[in-house]
Design a protein around this motif. Structure first.
Motif, PDB file in Angstrom:
ATOM      1  N   ASN A 237       0.826  -1.204   0.000  1.00  0.00           N
ATOM      2  CA  ASN A 237       0.000   0.000   0.000  1.00  0.00           C
ATOM      3  C   ASN A 237       0.863   1.257   0.000  1.00  0.00           C
ATOM      4  OD1 ASN A 237      -1.939   2.032   0.684  1.00  0.00           O
ATOM      5  ND2 ASN A 237      -3.252   0.435   1.525  1.00  0.00           N
ATOM      6  N   TYR A 238       1.862   1.280   0.850  1.00  0.00           N
ATOM      7  CA  TYR A 238       2.748   2.454   0.913  1.00  0.00           C
ATOM      8  C   TYR A 238       3.558   2.624  -0.370  1.00  0.00           C
ATOM      9  CZ  TYR A 238       1.869   3.127   5.920  1.00  0.00           C
ATOM     10  OH  TYR A 238       1.282   3.383   7.126  1.00  0.00           O
ATOM     11  N   LEU A 239       4.095   1.513  -0.878  1.00  0.00           N
ATOM     12  CA  LEU A 239       4.924   1.603  -2.090  1.00  0.00           C
ATOM     13  C   LEU A 239       4.093   1.991  -3.310  1.00  0.00           C
ATOM     14  CD1 LEU A 239       7.259  -1.502  -1.608  1.00  0.00           C
ATOM     15  CD2 LEU A 239       7.746   0.884  -1.131  1.00  0.00           C
ATOM     16  N   GLN A 240       2.814   1.648  -3.305  1.00  0.00           N
ATOM     17  CA  GLN A 240       1.934   2.025  -4.417  1.00  0.00           C
ATOM     18  C   GLN A 240       1.843   3.545  -4.547  1.00  0.00           C
ATOM     19  OE1 GLN A 240       0.597  -0.355  -6.285  1.00  0.00           O
ATOM     20  NE2 GLN A 240      -0.736   0.830  -7.632  1.00  0.00           N
ATOM     21  N   TYR A 241       1.915   4.236  -3.405  1.00  0.00           N
ATOM     22  CA  TYR A 241       1.845   5.702  -3.403  1.00  0.00           C
ATOM     23  C   TYR A 241       3.212   6.349  -3.157  1.00  0.00           C
ATOM     24  CZ  TYR A 241      -3.210   5.059  -3.180  1.00  0.00           C
ATOM     25  OH  TYR A 241      -4.516   4.705  -3.459  1.00  0.00           O
ATOM     26  N   SER A 242       4.307   5.560  -3.299  1.00  0.00           N
ATOM     27  CA  SER A 242       5.694   6.046  -3.143  1.00  0.00           C
ATOM     28  C   SER A 242       5.940   6.655  -1.773  1.00  0.00           C
ATOM     29  CB  SER A 242       6.017   7.067  -4.239  1.00  0.00           C
ATOM     30  OG  SER A 242       5.885   6.493  -5.507  1.00  0.00           O
ATOM     31  N   LEU A 243       5.328   6.104  -0.739  1.00  0.00           N
ATOM     32  CA  LEU A 243       5.542   6.569   0.637  1.00  0.00           C
ATOM     33  C   LEU A 243       6.653   5.716   1.268  1.00  0.00           C
ATOM     34  CD1 LEU A 243       1.781   6.959   1.661  1.00  0.00           C
ATOM     35  CD2 LEU A 243       3.362   8.770   0.942  1.00  0.00           C
ATOM     36  N   TYR A 244       7.895   5.923   0.811  1.00  0.00           N
ATOM     37  CA  TYR A 244       9.001   5.065   1.228  1.00  0.00           C
ATOM     38  C   TYR A 244       9.394   5.303   2.678  1.00  0.00           C
ATOM     39  CZ  TYR A 244       9.442   3.932  -3.694  1.00  0.00           C
ATOM     40  OH  TYR A 244       9.190   3.497  -4.969  1.00  0.00           O
ATOM     41  N   ASP A 245       9.304   6.548   3.164  1.00  0.00           N
ATOM     42  CA  ASP A 245       9.664   6.827   4.556  1.00  0.00           C
ATOM     43  C   ASP A 245       8.725   6.120   5.515  1.00  0.00           C
ATOM     44  OD1 ASP A 245      11.764   8.386   3.753  1.00  0.00           O
ATOM     45  OD2 ASP A 245      10.617  10.258   3.773  1.00  0.00           O
ATOM     46  N   GLN A 246       7.424   6.184   5.236  1.00  0.00           N
ATOM     47  CA  GLN A 246       6.466   5.511   6.113  1.00  0.00           C
ATOM     48  C   GLN A 246       6.633   3.998   6.051  1.00  0.00           C
ATOM     49  OE1 GLN A 246       2.408   6.870   5.796  1.00  0.00           O
ATOM     50  NE2 GLN A 246       3.031   8.920   5.196  1.00  0.00           N
ATOM     51  N   ALA A 247       6.931   3.472   4.854  1.00  0.00           N
ATOM     52  CA  ALA A 247       7.163   2.026   4.721  1.00  0.00           C
ATOM     53  C   ALA A 247       8.390   1.603   5.511  1.00  0.00           C
ATOM     54  CB  ALA A 247       7.326   1.662   3.247  1.00  0.00           C
ATOM     55  N   GLU A 248       9.443   2.438   5.487  1.00  0.00           N
ATOM     56  CA  GLU A 248      10.667   2.109   6.221  1.00  0.00           C
ATOM     57  C   GLU A 248      10.424   2.154   7.730  1.00  0.00           C
ATOM     58  OE1 GLU A 248      14.449   1.863   7.893  1.00  0.00           O
ATOM     59  OE2 GLU A 248      13.216   3.660   8.135  1.00  0.00           O
ATOM     60  N   LYS A 249       9.605   3.098   8.193  1.00  0.00           N
ATOM     61  CA  LYS A 249       9.270   3.166   9.625  1.00  0.00           C
ATOM     62  C   LYS A 249       8.473   1.931  10.042  1.00  0.00           C
ATOM     63  CE  LYS A 249       9.235   8.214   9.955  1.00  0.00           C
ATOM     64  NZ  LYS A 249       8.382   9.429  10.113  1.00  0.00           N
TER      65      LYS A 249
END
Length: 514
Positions: A237-249
């Motif tokens: 879900n995060y990677l679909q919207y390029s939210l890499y910082d939130q995915a890493e957290k």
């Protein structure tokens, strides 16, 4: 001799008519299509009957798992879900829902509202898996969830996403109110298809808070399968919207369960590798992507392996290494990896013109694969490789010639690039600023450096990782560790025998003395 040859010819002539009857069966096969035509209508009915029998068997497995508290029976039913979903049709689902939902009319009517009415056919035996007292008994939540999941899969496969969303929302509402360990495996599969439906509808951001809530609940209940599935769905879900910082957290603040199956492990390692690659941690990204390929199925999941190979090739190029040519020649990967093969050739030769040509020709494909931003970073690697090739070929070369070979705008740009390559340790050379040339130094013995040691360390780490993963993947039959151990009764008998034997020995010793 003439007589013998004449006899041989006569025998050959007599043998030829005997071979002709071998072609005789051909006229007999002409009437076969009429029998096939009469039987052509049967396979569809037979296939529906077999599918219903399979569903009935899967329901029995789920009921057996609930009564015996053995989740492996549920896993056996879910493992056959892909093959069952390919044979689903309105007739099968209508019969299955009507046959199992005998005591829950409201739920049955809700599910049947999404299916077309089957055509009435004479001579069909009605599907009644629940008869007598079982028909009046309430349906198990696990069985109800499994049957509703079949409808969600059917609607999704037929691209009826709006209807699949309604059924899936109602299904997840039921599952959220339950707290049953036997339901965990079915619930994990329901989460996956729920997120998949919202992805097809481009509404993944709506379902994110729900997935977080279910992940918190699964973690508190120690539901390993649900936890692994939900973590992967949130990362996707995060990677679909390029939210890499939130995915890493999310990765840093959560622990992926060790008991998760290999498919979930492969997905998790791929998502983690993609995050690490974006954050410039290329060594860690290569390690996780390599492990993802090891965890992936060997003969299936071709699309997943293609995606991982594409990202792994780009990461290896960013590390300054050239991927093995064999992976480009695999039949399942050859066609999809062709743009990346041309890209690898450009990086290997340090040809900036060829690199730009590949980027211009396959730019849209790279963007679709999600590797375009990483490939743009390769431009500096191409230039560094070109500088290294020039340094090995020429002991002395002017900055103007370097700019011409690398297709740079001016000798000043070439000077800055060469100076950075010298500072980074790419080449051993010195720049004469007054006369405008680069003087390469003599090549030193590579065995006098730390490179061989680092290469051996990398190989040893690779072998140790394989050994550790193999040990973790080993499985043993349940309760096989205590086969050779004695029970409590056997131990008491042995101790009693030892005491009696000790007494006899003591009496013998007393008798031996006068």
């Amino acid at each position: 001799m003439k007589e013998t040859t004449a006899k041989r010819r006569e025998k050959q002539r007599e043998a030829k008519p005997e071979k002709q009857p071998e072609k005789g069966p051909e006229p007999q096969d002409v009437e076969m299509p009429e029998e096939d035509a009469s039987a052509a209508g049967k396979p569809h009915k037979e296939l529906d009957t077999l599918t219903l029998e399979d569903i009935k068997e899967h329901v029995k497995q789920i009921e057996k798992a609930v009564s015996g508290k053995e989740p492996r029976f549920v896993l056996r039913a879910l493992r056959a879900l892909p093959s069952t979903s390919r044979r689903l049709n309105p007739n099968v689902l209508h019969k299955a829902v009507s046959g199992f939902f005998t005591s829950h009319a409201e739920g049955r009517d809700f599910l049947l509202s999404f299916l077309e009415e089957p055509m009435d056919t004479e001579g069909e035996v009605p599907f009644r898996p629940r008869t007598g007292k079982a028909a009046a008994a309430p349906l198990l939540p696990e069985v109800e969830a499994y049957l509703q999941l079949l409808l969600v899969v059917y609607l999704t496969n037929n691209k009826r996403y709006a209807e699949a969303q309604k059924v899936s929302d109602e299904l997840l509402q039921k599952i959220s109110s339950q707290n049953r360990r036997a339901l965990d495996l079915v619930a994990a599969k329901c989460y996956y298809y729920h997120s998949r439906v919202y992805e097809f509808l481009s509404k993944l951001d709506i379902v994110r808070s729900f997935l977080h809530a279910r992940l918190r609940t699964a973690t508190l209940r120690h539901d390993a399968d649900g936890q692994a599935t939900l973590l992967n769905l949130l990362l996707r879900n995060y990677l679909q919207y390029s939210l890499y910082d939130q995915a890493e957290k999310l990765v840093s603040k959560s622990v992926f369960p060790e008991l998760a199956n290999n498919n979930e492990w492969a997905r998790y390692l791929y998502y983690t590798g993609r995050i690490k690659a974006i954050q410039l941690e290329y060594s860690e990204a290569r390690r996780t992507l390599t492990n993802a390929l090891r965890k992936a199925p060997q003969h299936t999941a071709v699309g997943f392996k293609q995606t991982v190979h594409k990202l792994l090739i780009v990461v290896e190029l960013l590390l300054g290494e050239i991927p093995d040519r064999l992976q480009f020649r695999q039949p399942s990967l050859k066609r999809s990896l062709m743009p990346y093969f041309l890209l690898t050739q450009a990086v290997r030769m340090g040809n900036l013109a060829k690199f730009n040509q590949a980027l211009e020709e396959f730019g849209e494909k790279f963007q679709t694969d999600g590797t375009y931003t990483l490939i743009i970073r390769l431009r500096h690697n191409v230039i560094k490789t070109g500088v290294r090739m020039i340094s090995l070929s020429y002991s002395r070369i002017s900055l103007a010639d370097i700019a011409q070979k690398l297709q740079l705008d001016s000798p000043e740009d070439a000077e800055f690039i060469v100076a950075k390559a010298i500072r980074d340790g790419v080449i051993e050379a010195s720049i004469n600023h007054e006369k405008g040339y680069v003087q390469s130094k003599e090549t030193i013995d590579i065995y006098g450096t730390r490179e061989p040691q680092l290469a051996f360390h990398q190989r040893i780490s690779f072998c140790l990782d394989i050994h550790n993963m193999s040990v973790k993947a080993m499985r043993f039959p349940p309760k096989s560790y205590n086969k050779d151990l004695e029970s409590a009764e056997e131990r008491r008998e042995r101790e009693q025998q030892d005491l009696e034997f000790a007494k006899e020995m003591a009496e013998d010793d007393d008798d031996s003395f006068p």
